[in-house]
Design a protein around this motif. Sequence first.
Motif, PDB file in Angstrom:
ATOM      1  N   MET A   1      52.791  44.669  48.135  1.00  0.00           N
ATOM      2  CA  MET A   1      51.662  43.808  47.785  1.00  0.00           C
ATOM      3  C   MET A   1      50.345  44.361  48.322  1.00  0.00           C
ATOM      4  SD  MET A   1      51.305  39.693  48.311  1.00  0.00           S
ATOM      5  CE  MET A   1      49.881  38.808  47.691  1.00  0.00           C
ATOM      6  N   THR A   2      50.404  44.996  49.515  1.00  0.00           N
ATOM      7  CA  THR A   2      49.181  45.542  50.107  1.00  0.00           C
ATOM      8  C   THR A   2      48.574  46.620  49.221  1.00  0.00           C
ATOM      9  OG1 THR A   2      50.008  45.075  52.340  1.00  0.00           O
ATOM     10  CG2 THR A   2      48.214  46.672  52.133  1.00  0.00           C
ATOM     11  N   LEU A   3      49.422  47.512  48.685  1.00  0.00           N
ATOM     12  CA  LEU A   3      48.920  48.552  47.787  1.00  0.00           C
ATOM     13  C   LEU A   3      48.285  47.930  46.553  1.00  0.00           C
ATOM     14  CD1 LEU A   3      48.595  51.501  47.031  1.00  0.00           C
ATOM     15  CD2 LEU A   3      50.915  51.461  46.075  1.00  0.00           C
ATOM     16  N   GLY A   4      48.893  46.864  46.036  1.00  0.00           N
ATOM     17  CA  GLY A   4      48.327  46.177  44.883  1.00  0.00           C
ATOM     18  C   GLY A   4      46.963  45.585  45.187  1.00  0.00           C
ATOM     19  N   LEU A   5      46.812  45.006  46.382  1.00  0.00           N
ATOM     20  CA  LEU A   5      45.514  44.454  46.789  1.00  0.00           C
ATOM     21  C   LEU A   5      44.463  45.550  46.885  1.00  0.00           C
ATOM     22  CD1 LEU A   5      46.579  41.889  49.537  1.00  0.00           C
ATOM     23  CD2 LEU A   5      45.485  41.349  47.358  1.00  0.00           C
ATOM     24  N   LEU A   6      44.820  46.673  47.511  1.00  0.00           N
ATOM     25  CA  LEU A   6      43.872  47.783  47.643  1.00  0.00           C
ATOM     26  C   LEU A   6      43.475  48.317  46.267  1.00  0.00           C
ATOM     27  CD1 LEU A   6      45.457  49.711  50.658  1.00  0.00           C
ATOM     28  CD2 LEU A   6      43.397  48.279  50.664  1.00  0.00           C
ATOM     29  N   ALA A   7      44.451  48.396  45.346  1.00  0.00           N
ATOM     30  CA  ALA A   7      44.157  48.874  43.992  1.00  0.00           C
ATOM     31  C   ALA A   7      43.234  47.902  43.268  1.00  0.00           C
ATOM     32  CB  ALA A   7      45.458  49.055  43.213  1.00  0.00           C
ATOM     33  N   ALA A   8      43.477  46.598  43.410  1.00  0.00           N
ATOM     34  CA  ALA A   8      42.622  45.598  42.762  1.00  0.00           C
ATOM     35  C   ALA A   8      41.205  45.654  43.322  1.00  0.00           C
ATOM     36  CB  ALA A   8      43.210  44.204  42.953  1.00  0.00           C
ATOM     37  N   ILE A   9      41.085  45.826  44.637  1.00  0.00           N
ATOM     38  CA  ILE A   9      39.761  45.934  45.256  1.00  0.00           C
ATOM     39  C   ILE A   9      39.030  47.173  44.742  1.00  0.00           C
ATOM     40  CG2 ILE A   9      38.583  46.384  47.447  1.00  0.00           C
ATOM     41  CD1 ILE A   9      40.749  44.613  48.776  1.00  0.00           C
ATOM     42  N   ALA A  10      39.761  48.300  44.627  1.00  0.00           N
ATOM     43  CA  ALA A  10      39.147  49.529  44.111  1.00  0.00           C
ATOM     44  C   ALA A  10      38.693  49.345  42.665  1.00  0.00           C
ATOM     45  CB  ALA A  10      40.139  50.688  44.206  1.00  0.00           C
ATOM     46  N   ALA A  11      39.517  48.678  41.862  1.00  0.00           N
ATOM     47  CA  ALA A  11      39.169  48.472  40.456  1.00  0.00           C
ATOM     48  C   ALA A  11      37.940  47.586  40.317  1.00  0.00           C
ATOM     49  CB  ALA A  11      40.349  47.862  39.702  1.00  0.00           C
ATOM     50  N   THR A  12      37.920  46.467  41.043  1.00  0.00           N
ATOM     51  CA  THR A  12      36.783  45.546  40.912  1.00  0.00           C
ATOM     52  C   THR A  12      35.501  46.161  41.469  1.00  0.00           C
ATOM     53  OG1 THR A  12      37.485  44.474  42.987  1.00  0.00           O
ATOM     54  CG2 THR A  12      38.210  43.470  40.921  1.00  0.00           C
ATOM     55  N   THR A 253      48.126  45.407  38.579  1.00  0.00           N
ATOM     56  CA  THR A 253      48.827  44.517  37.658  1.00  0.00           C
ATOM     57  C   THR A 253      50.337  44.605  37.848  1.00  0.00           C
ATOM     58  OG1 THR A 253      47.056  44.701  36.015  1.00  0.00           O
ATOM     59  CG2 THR A 253      49.215  43.978  35.217  1.00  0.00           C
ATOM     60  N   ARG A 254      50.809  45.807  38.133  1.00  0.00           N
ATOM     61  CA  ARG A 254      52.253  45.997  38.312  1.00  0.00           C
ATOM     62  C   ARG A 254      52.743  45.431  39.644  1.00  0.00           C
ATOM     63  NH1 ARG A 254      54.638  51.431  36.105  1.00  0.00           N
ATOM     64  NH2 ARG A 254      54.579  50.152  34.240  1.00  0.00           N
ATOM     65  N   LEU A 260      46.905  35.942  41.074  1.00  0.00           N
ATOM     66  CA  LEU A 260      46.140  36.452  42.216  1.00  0.00           C
ATOM     67  C   LEU A 260      45.147  37.515  41.779  1.00  0.00           C
ATOM     68  CD1 LEU A 260      45.440  36.834  45.173  1.00  0.00           C
ATOM     69  CD2 LEU A 260      47.437  38.306  45.419  1.00  0.00           C
ATOM     70  N   SER A 261      45.598  38.507  41.015  1.00  0.00           N
ATOM     71  CA  SER A 261      44.687  39.580  40.600  1.00  0.00           C
ATOM     72  C   SER A 261      43.547  39.018  39.755  1.00  0.00           C
ATOM     73  CB  SER A 261      45.445  40.661  39.828  1.00  0.00           C
ATOM     74  OG  SER A 261      46.107  40.125  38.704  1.00  0.00           O
ATOM     75  N   GLY A 262      43.810  37.934  38.997  1.00  0.00           N
ATOM     76  CA  GLY A 262      42.743  37.300  38.231  1.00  0.00           C
ATOM     77  C   GLY A 262      41.649  36.771  39.129  1.00  0.00           C
ATOM     78  N   GLN A 263      42.038  36.157  40.268  1.00  0.00           N
ATOM     79  CA  GLN A 263      41.029  35.675  41.205  1.00  0.00           C
ATOM     80  C   GLN A 263      40.302  36.826  41.894  1.00  0.00           C
ATOM     81  OE1 GLN A 263      41.477  31.977  43.546  1.00  0.00           O
ATOM     82  NE2 GLN A 263      43.642  32.126  43.016  1.00  0.00           N
ATOM     83  N   LEU A 264      41.012  37.933  42.111  1.00  0.00           N
ATOM     84  CA  LEU A 264      40.387  39.077  42.782  1.00  0.00           C
ATOM     85  C   LEU A 264      39.259  39.674  41.941  1.00  0.00           C
ATOM     86  CD1 LEU A 264      43.511  40.844  44.317  1.00  0.00           C
ATOM     87  CD2 LEU A 264      41.739  39.556  45.524  1.00  0.00           C
ATOM     88  N   ILE A 265      39.306  39.446  40.607  1.00  0.00           N
ATOM     89  CA  ILE A 265      38.206  39.915  39.762  1.00  0.00           C
ATOM     90  C   ILE A 265      36.886  39.302  40.222  1.00  0.00           C
ATOM     91  CG2 ILE A 265      37.289  39.952  37.404  1.00  0.00           C
ATOM     92  CD1 ILE A 265      40.126  39.936  36.381  1.00  0.00           C
ATOM     93  N   ALA A 266      36.970  38.102  40.814  1.00  0.00           N
ATOM     94  CA  ALA A 266      35.751  37.446  41.296  1.00  0.00           C
ATOM     95  C   ALA A 266      35.037  38.278  42.350  1.00  0.00           C
ATOM     96  CB  ALA A 266      36.087  36.068  41.859  1.00  0.00           C
ATOM     97  N   SER A 267      35.778  39.122  43.080  1.00  0.00           N
ATOM     98  CA  SER A 267      35.136  39.950  44.100  1.00  0.00           C
ATOM     99  C   SER A 267      34.171  40.959  43.484  1.00  0.00           C
ATOM    100  CB  SER A 267      36.191  40.681  44.933  1.00  0.00           C
ATOM    101  OG  SER A 267      36.960  41.556  44.131  1.00  0.00           O
ATOM    102  N   GLU A 268      34.328  41.211  42.175  1.00  0.00           N
ATOM    103  CA  GLU A 268      33.379  42.084  41.479  1.00  0.00           C
ATOM    104  C   GLU A 268      31.961  41.552  41.612  1.00  0.00           C
ATOM    105  OE1 GLU A 268      32.532  43.454  36.844  1.00  0.00           O
ATOM    106  OE2 GLU A 268      34.526  42.769  37.446  1.00  0.00           O
ATOM    107  N   THR A 269      31.832  40.211  41.583  1.00  0.00           N
ATOM    108  CA  THR A 269      30.518  39.588  41.747  1.00  0.00           C
ATOM    109  C   THR A 269      29.938  39.897  43.116  1.00  0.00           C
ATOM    110  OG1 THR A 269      31.158  37.789  40.271  1.00  0.00           O
ATOM    111  CG2 THR A 269      29.270  37.394  41.697  1.00  0.00           C
ATOM    112  N   LEU A 270      30.789  39.914  44.141  1.00  0.00           N
ATOM    113  CA  LEU A 270      30.326  40.228  45.496  1.00  0.00           C
ATOM    114  C   LEU A 270      29.740  41.635  45.558  1.00  0.00           C
ATOM    115  CD1 LEU A 270      33.331  38.829  47.595  1.00  0.00           C
ATOM    116  CD2 LEU A 270      31.086  37.770  47.303  1.00  0.00           C
ATOM    117  N   TYR A 271      30.497  42.591  45.016  1.00  0.00           N
ATOM    118  CA  TYR A 271      30.041  43.982  45.062  1.00  0.00           C
ATOM    119  C   TYR A 271      28.775  44.174  44.232  1.00  0.00           C
ATOM    120  CZ  TYR A 271      34.947  44.413  46.457  1.00  0.00           C
ATOM    121  OH  TYR A 271      36.163  44.243  47.067  1.00  0.00           O
TER     122      TYR A 271
END
Length: 318
Positions: A1-12, A253-254, A260-271
Amino acid sequence: MTLGLLAAIAATFSWSLLFIFPQLVGDYSVFDLAVVSYAFAGVGSAIVLFVYRREVRQLRLNDWAWAALLGFLGYIGFFFLITTAVLAAGPVIPPVMMGSVPIVLAITANLRSSSIPWRAIAGPLVMAALGIGVVNYSAFNASGAMVDRPTGSILFGLLASLVAIAFWTGFGLFNESALAQRPKMSPMLWSAMLIFSCAVEMLVFIPVGLYLELSNFAIQPGEVAGTQALIISGMVQGLGATLAAAWAWSVATRRLPLALSGQLIASETLYATALGLLITQRWPSTAEAVGTGMLFIGVVWAIQAFYSRQSRIKSMAD
């Protein structure tokens, strides 16, 4: 799950750059930037496909059809709809509405998969939604977006924005399903297929953009300033914010529930907000600071809720 979080953060984070580059390309338009960036993205994805040429030979027509559909939903079609919405309703209303995408995607994903109880996700969703609302209301209130816009034009822009939200929600859901049906496919190969399809679709979209007079270069050839900035921004956007971000999102996504990843898209607004403030060299307004703070709390809260649920499931299994 940690790798998935890091990947989502990198994508957003990579996607947040898309809000910055249009301010750096001089007199060129967003359409000009899109053409250049997809040219670089197409070349980059073609190189990746060559590296994976053995796997590419085993691909079926159905694989390419899904890649083309997802490329259209999440990139080309989405870009066309947002461009249309901005032309019709002005530069503020569509981005305000697009702020709802993370919330819509998270709710839709959890309705479909029930990956976490609603009581656990309700708080983070409400907090993130309020944060996005505060930031967007501040931007809307400060710009006078309704001035000199016919009612019919504004309504058409609102409709285009709603369809764009549906496109991105569909992209998130279908992309998750497509990857789940191809568990052995490399996320890098899948992303290259998707972006290569986007580059081909962009070639089809160019005549539409020229007809709508979206290209400043086509209207004023030889008189547009900022060519070097356009090429550099297009290269970074095409290879980084498009191809690399698509790969990172495929990894996320995998490995993460879409709720969860849908909510992480919101971090795009932060960046995007932080980078925008850095470029404009100003401190955030009170509303911007409060809104982004609420959004940050909502995202962290959501991550904590999913981690807690995962820990409980693991403990029960042991």
